[in-house]
Design a protein around this motif. Sequence first.
Motif, PDB file in Angstrom:
ATOM      1  N   LEU A  88       6.829 -49.185   5.021  1.00 38.28           N
ATOM      2  CA  LEU A  88       7.609 -50.292   5.585  1.00 38.28           C
ATOM      3  C   LEU A  88       9.082 -50.136   5.248  1.00 38.28           C
TER       4      LEU A  88
ATOM      5  N   LEU B  29       8.405 -61.822   0.364  1.00 37.29           N
ATOM      6  CA  LEU B  29       8.736 -61.030   1.542  1.00 37.29           C
ATOM      7  C   LEU B  29       9.606 -61.872   2.467  1.00 37.29           C
ATOM      8  N   ASP B  30      10.631 -61.266   3.025  1.00 39.89           N
ATOM      9  CA  ASP B  30      11.507 -61.969   3.952  1.00 39.89           C
ATOM     10  C   ASP B  30      10.691 -62.419   5.181  1.00 39.89           C
TER      11      ASP B  30
ATOM     12  N   SER C  70      11.429 -62.672   8.159  1.00 46.14           N
ATOM     13  CA  SER C  70      11.662 -61.877   9.368  1.00 46.14           C
ATOM     14  C   SER C  70      10.735 -60.677   9.468  1.00 46.14           C
ATOM     15  N   VAL C  71      10.187 -60.218   8.333  1.00 44.79           N
ATOM     16  CA  VAL C  71       9.343 -59.017   8.403  1.00 44.79           C
ATOM     17  C   VAL C  71       7.853 -59.329   8.405  1.00 44.79           C
TER      18      VAL C  71
ATOM     19  N   GLN D 124       5.803 -60.730  10.455  1.00 46.34           N
ATOM     20  CA  GLN D 124       5.074 -60.372  11.671  1.00 46.34           C
ATOM     21  C   GLN D 124       4.855 -58.865  11.755  1.00 46.34           C
ATOM     22  N   SER D 125       5.911 -58.107  11.471  1.00 46.98           N
ATOM     23  CA  SER D 125       5.792 -56.648  11.515  1.00 46.98           C
ATOM     24  C   SER D 125       4.784 -56.143  10.511  1.00 46.98           C
ATOM     25  N   VAL D 126       4.777 -56.764   9.342  1.00 45.33           N
ATOM     26  CA  VAL D 126       3.841 -56.340   8.304  1.00 45.33           C
ATOM     27  C   VAL D 126       2.409 -56.607   8.758  1.00 45.33           C
ATOM     28  N   THR D 127       2.196 -57.772   9.346  1.00 41.01           N
ATOM     29  CA  THR D 127       0.859 -58.116   9.855  1.00 41.01           C
ATOM     30  C   THR D 127       0.426 -57.123  10.927  1.00 41.01           C
TER      31      THR D 127
END
Lengths: 471, 498
Positions: free
Chosen positions: A159, A321-322, A324-325, A327-330
């Motif tokens: 990531l 975790l910010d 903003s990230v 969704q991307s992490v999911t």
Amino acid sequence: MATACCWDCRGLLLSSYRAVLRSKEGCSLSNHPVVDAAGVEVVILFLFSHTQGVKKPYKEVIDICWGDAHSGGTKPLTFVRQVIAVCIYPELLQETTIAPDVKERARRLLRECPGGSVGKYCGIPFVQDGVCEFISKRDGGVPISPLHTGSPVQFVLKLLVHGKGLAQTGVLTPIPCYPTFVMGLTELGAAMVPYYLCEDDGWCLHVEELRRALATSRSHCNPRILYVINPGNPTGHVQSRESIEEVIRFAAEEELFIFADEVYQDMMYAEGSQFVSYKKVLFEMGPQYSNTVELASFHSVSKGIMGECGLRCGYVELVNLDPSVKQSVTSAFNTERNTAVIGQIALNIMVDPPKPGDPSYPTFSQVSLHTVEALPGTSFQAGSGGIYAYLRLDLPQKALLQAKEEGTDPDLMYCSRLLEEEGVCLVVGKEHGQQEGTYHIRICIGTTSTRLKEVLRRLKSFHLRFLNEFS
Amino acid sequence: QQCQPALWKMTENCFMHHRTKVLTIDTMNPNVKKVEYAVRGPIVQRAVQIEKELKAGAKKPFSEVIRANIGDAHAMGQRPITFFRQVLALCSYPELLEGNEFPEDAKERARRILQACGGGSIGAYSASQGIECVRQDVARYIQERDGGIPCNPDNIYLSTGASDAIVTILKLLVCGEGRNRTGVMIPIPQYPLYSAALADLGAVQIEYYLDEENCWSLDVSELRRALVAAQQHCSPRALCIINPGNPTGQVQSRQCIEDVIRFAAEEHLFLMADEVYQDNVYAEGCEFHSFKKVLFEMGPEYSDTVELVSFHSTSKCYMGECGFRGGYMEVINMDPDVKVQLTKLVSVRLCPPVPGQALLDVVVNPPRPGEPSFNTYIKERTSTLQVLAEKAWLTEEVFNTVPGITCNPVQGAMYSFPRISLPERAIQQAKEKGQAPDMFYCMKLLEETGICLVPGSGFGQREGTYHFRMTILPPTDKLKIVLEKVKQFHQSFTQQYS
């Protein structure tokens, strides 16, 4: 400075090495991973001597490299294996020999699998909930949703790591460190930024050293991650609360993402020593830290009392975790899909083991770890946790010269001879990185006491001979 | 490099250190952001939400969500093969070897596997390339399958499902900058693992269209067109084929496979053959031909030179054991230096899950005629494949009765990929919402019927065409209901937006 492993001859010789060793009667070598073991260069020499039919004073090569409990003779925990077997083959629920708490756990897990089968794709939310509860009990703080995956460290590294040149993500890495982590960094294109643990001070972490490493790294990369292993591998050092606080403060000041690798948290053996998690310390430092410092905590079923390395399952908890990230992490997590369901079952049991009063509780016991005494000509900063002993070899000057003549490293020469003469295979310090002019060996102590005794006996015998030869 | 000034220095008592996060959407690995995996994308996330709402007692025009989005057989009620589960149970808890619950042939296989494991346990690390005797069994299986063409166990790499192996090979292939950046040819429509992996690795995606008018067949002239166009802006190096196809289900003819191999040889491309559905062949006149077999039957001019990797797994076919993460790849004609690097690369993750390796072993080494478990095994296997074939045919039949839906024959694999015609107004509304029209359609379908499908836009399709992918996995009774509901929905949707 940890050196990159020498790969040139490994792949080519490894399969033939295995074939030859297996075919030799009276000499067995259990299967072990084809990894960067420093042992590989060593076993290549062994291979050649064996093909010449040389008789050895031992029948069996003892491979004490790997942090692999089962390979080392430790038996898997009955409860774990019974639950797994029942989940795989639910007809076993009719078996009278299987304890009721096993059946209850298996039923519970199967209920959580759509279709009632462990053959489905990953992601059992019930397992995730169990991990949350475990963290919550361990730390007393507010749990975030952990993610279970086959390779949690790699997942999170991916990531963050990107960029080239000055923008290349740098990862502060302890020296010594286990080799596959460094390989993983290379694979992802991260810059390794070594910081030296202090051997004379029991391998503890000094923040000034972190500072030095960080400062020098800024000239050639973009350091963003601070990787700590607690309890340490290979050192076995367990960080004090104060040390953890210092590291957290440092990470906060320098805007670093902490990766806390805590897979050995259940393997504590020294009297009075205690593991405290980075997460817990973070939350007890108050909101200016607990609300801001980004932390990834890792744990796995590979080590600890279960030792189920082959199941390939661990989890990572991502703290602060910010948004903003998220969704991307999911999304990234959903694409991964590499956690075997069997591994998740083991994970569930790890975080929610049998309790006092449960029928299986008495047999669900702690692995006993055995300590290693220092031999003359070695020094040993005994750790308080983990499953390795990391000995420093004080090699005589003559031995160093001999190694130079042979065109090899002194610790590699030592280990090759140890393998040849005594049939003991361990990991050369070079593979972990070490201060210039120091030499180490790593022994896995997470094994049966009989086996470890035998290893130490052979090691001592060899070592005294070695010192004698080069005195 | 992002540079945010720290506004106040930290002191013990007073000021807050103004700290920016290390990981933000702007500082994250940009390749990760690009990755999309439609099979578990936004529509699935909405499906999960709806399930929660139903559980909480929300009133809906349906009582359950039907997950016809993912090729997960057991989740849809397919039964596992008894023999496989028996061997795995024995491997997990070897004390069962002493008892009487299990047949001798299962015990024999379990013993053999355990002997090859460190400390006799599936919980020990294995060799990174995979347990040796399993690789030998895989090689034997391939050899038998391919009519005796030799298979070297050293060319077999066990993996965590096929996806892991595919990504590993792509990692080896992708390099270069700008015009020299590796290009990888993938079919459209494709299984989105490929597009996700290419995005993740920053490789160039070269799309070749399968021919919908001709049952999704592959045409070499289309391969050539795509290649020539791509050569302008990247360095094409690999060609991926999925056979039987996902999502399209087409089973390639032998002639087609030969043509592809010839094309790869001429154009110097590395072939990647995804064959995970090799036992899922239903249509009359269709037959699975392995790329390796065809390659070797084309003679040494090809079999000595064309670089090919074939992939297989335990997740599909009649086993459906996705959760075990068993798989392998066979590498043919790989440069020896590269092979060393491959062996190194797979060692970074230590090893594939050992239960998956054990399962793979028994899949390639099933009961033989005469063995105690043979009859049950063959009955279960035949029945599972039979039922899938019936459902494939049923799906095609029903969809083709719906005006506005055309469905190519589902020759193999586990999915139907029908084409839907959408009214202009619906397309407009979708665009206004910023959604792909078929996503708009599928979302509505989900909300109104609880049926979860994946829009064709997640797999790729020709401009101006719309599709969805639906699995043929729900049990027959349920499938009939699902097909009926989709039919009704399509008709009402068409009416609503006409």
